[in-house]
Scaffold this active site. Sequence first.
Site, PDB file in Angstrom:
ATOM      1  N   SER A 214      22.559  -2.582 -17.229  1.00  0.00           N
ATOM      2  CA  SER A 214      23.742  -3.452 -17.127  1.00  0.00           C
ATOM      3  C   SER A 214      23.829  -4.427 -18.287  1.00  0.00           C
ATOM      4  O   SER A 214      22.835  -5.046 -18.678  1.00  0.00           O
ATOM      5  CB  SER A 214      23.693  -4.248 -15.820  1.00  0.00           C
ATOM      6  OG  SER A 214      24.715  -5.235 -15.818  1.00  0.00           O
ATOM      7  N   ASP A 223      31.948 -11.407 -15.468  1.00  0.00           N
ATOM      8  CA  ASP A 223      32.979 -10.813 -14.620  1.00  0.00           C
ATOM      9  C   ASP A 223      33.939 -11.920 -14.210  1.00  0.00           C
ATOM     10  O   ASP A 223      33.503 -12.983 -13.750  1.00  0.00           O
ATOM     11  CB  ASP A 223      32.351 -10.204 -13.356  1.00  0.00           C
ATOM     12  CG  ASP A 223      31.579  -8.934 -13.651  1.00  0.00           C
ATOM     13  OD1 ASP A 223      31.739  -8.378 -14.753  1.00  0.00           O
ATOM     14  OD2 ASP A 223      30.806  -8.505 -12.765  1.00  0.00           O
ATOM     15  N   GLU A 268      36.550  -1.201 -15.246  1.00  0.00           N
ATOM     16  CA  GLU A 268      36.338  -2.550 -14.708  1.00  0.00           C
ATOM     17  C   GLU A 268      37.152  -3.510 -15.552  1.00  0.00           C
ATOM     18  O   GLU A 268      36.704  -3.973 -16.597  1.00  0.00           O
ATOM     19  CB  GLU A 268      34.854  -2.934 -14.774  1.00  0.00           C
ATOM     20  CG  GLU A 268      33.964  -2.129 -13.847  1.00  0.00           C
ATOM     21  CD  GLU A 268      32.543  -2.671 -13.780  1.00  0.00           C
ATOM     22  OE1 GLU A 268      32.246  -3.654 -14.490  1.00  0.00           O
ATOM     23  OE2 GLU A 268      31.736  -2.110 -13.030  1.00  0.00           O
ATOM     24  N   TRP A 270      37.755  -6.424 -15.183  1.00  0.00           N
ATOM     25  CA  TRP A 270      37.267  -7.806 -15.069  1.00  0.00           C
ATOM     26  C   TRP A 270      35.994  -8.057 -15.865  1.00  0.00           C
ATOM     27  O   TRP A 270      35.546  -9.185 -15.973  1.00  0.00           O
ATOM     28  CB  TRP A 270      36.975  -8.123 -13.605  1.00  0.00           C
ATOM     29  CG  TRP A 270      36.023  -7.132 -12.973  1.00  0.00           C
ATOM     30  CD1 TRP A 270      34.658  -7.188 -12.995  1.00  0.00           C
ATOM     31  CD2 TRP A 270      36.358  -5.941 -12.262  1.00  0.00           C
ATOM     32  NE1 TRP A 270      34.120  -6.100 -12.347  1.00  0.00           N
ATOM     33  CE2 TRP A 270      35.150  -5.311 -11.879  1.00  0.00           C
ATOM     34  CE3 TRP A 270      37.576  -5.329 -11.911  1.00  0.00           C
ATOM     35  CZ2 TRP A 270      35.111  -4.105 -11.172  1.00  0.00           C
ATOM     36  CZ3 TRP A 270      37.534  -4.133 -11.194  1.00  0.00           C
ATOM     37  CH2 TRP A 270      36.318  -3.542 -10.828  1.00  0.00           C
ATOM     38  N   HIS A 271      35.412  -7.007 -16.406  1.00  0.00           N
ATOM     39  CA  HIS A 271      34.121  -7.137 -17.083  1.00  0.00           C
ATOM     40  C   HIS A 271      34.323  -7.311 -18.590  1.00  0.00           C
ATOM     41  O   HIS A 271      34.742  -6.380 -19.285  1.00  0.00           O
ATOM     42  CB  HIS A 271      33.248  -5.906 -16.789  1.00  0.00           C
ATOM     43  CG  HIS A 271      31.921  -5.905 -17.492  1.00  0.00           C
ATOM     44  ND1 HIS A 271      30.730  -6.135 -16.845  1.00  0.00           N
ATOM     45  CD2 HIS A 271      31.605  -5.704 -18.798  1.00  0.00           C
ATOM     46  CE1 HIS A 271      29.730  -6.061 -17.718  1.00  0.00           C
ATOM     47  NE2 HIS A 271      30.242  -5.796 -18.915  1.00  0.00           N
TER      48      HIS A 271
HETATM   49 ZN    ZN Z   1      30.391  -6.949 -14.962  1.00  0.00          ZN
END
Ligand code: ZN
Length: 350
Positions: A214, A223, A268, A270-271
């Site tokens: 990650s 995020d 994603e 939001w990432h």
């Molecule tokens: Zn994230």
Amino acid sequence: MTGKRAYRRRHRRLKPWAVGLLVLLVVGLAAGGAFFLKGMSGNKAPEGENTGGQQSGQDQQLDATVPDSGQDGDGESETDSQGESDGQTETGGTPAGYTIQTMTEADIGIGGQILVSNEHKYTFPEGAEDDLVAIIDAKSSSYTVNLYETMALPETVEHLNAMLDDYVAQGGQTDVMVVSGYRTYDFQQGLFDRSAARNGLEHAQRFVAQAGGSEHHTGYAVDLYSTNQGDYLECTGEYAWIGEHCQDYGFILRYTTEKEEFTKIGPESWHFRYIGFPHAQIIVENGFCLEEYIDYLRQFPFDGDHLWYTLNGTEYEIYFVEGLEVPVPESGEYTVSGNNVDGFIVTVTH
Ligand SMILES: [Zn+2]
């Protein structure tokens, strides 16, 4: 003074690329010298020397060349062999003005442009956590954060502040909340396990990075969430501005539908990943994901054409170095970042 310079040069000559250059130049000079002697014919080099006395003829030509090519004014007190190398270091092209920075294997996993994924896991450098700051202590008033202990690297927060300050200034609300920053290995393992238990392993593998895989381990990722909408940021409607401008603040949207085949992670919106200047702009302008960008930079090795990019009047020069011996400018502003695969990305600011 001369001694100091001589020492520095001797030190420089020991580097593998310098030795390579030396060999190339000696061979080149020897060949050129032989050709020159041949071309002159008669006077200096009788035909016979080309067979019997060739070696000594070349040596003489080499020595004779030294004072001409080493016109840097400090070669007088040095021996002939030192003078030779000086000339080649100065006239050999790219190495002039550079020095070698010797890195470690661990350094490959450190820096603003590292690629972290399930394939290229983060290695948690010793002491890296010490650099983190609590976002609540460093953030501007343009957004909120979910927990006191949500952390990120200072440069991530600094540019997040700039981005969301400008977002609010152009009419956005202050309802954006950071809901995730730095994560430990164990925390990510817990997320993955819970997702797998709740939604099945296949879902977890698509939407949750494995522990170590990650970007949240790096301190460069956050995020974002909308408290008004009660959901993760979609970067549509009033939030579209953030997705459209994030690269101007050094961020990229790391996981998109179009690039899932490369990132192996579902979209994603939001990432956000802080990757620095002007890397974020180059990535977005070219429609790359980070995996593609890391590969793209291989087209710009130190000894080839470098990548030049002008941003807000500042000129950036970028090149890639495979391995641990990294040529960097002797002076001026630059950064060296590992790519977390096999080498280093050097970014020079002009
Ligand atoms: Zn994230």
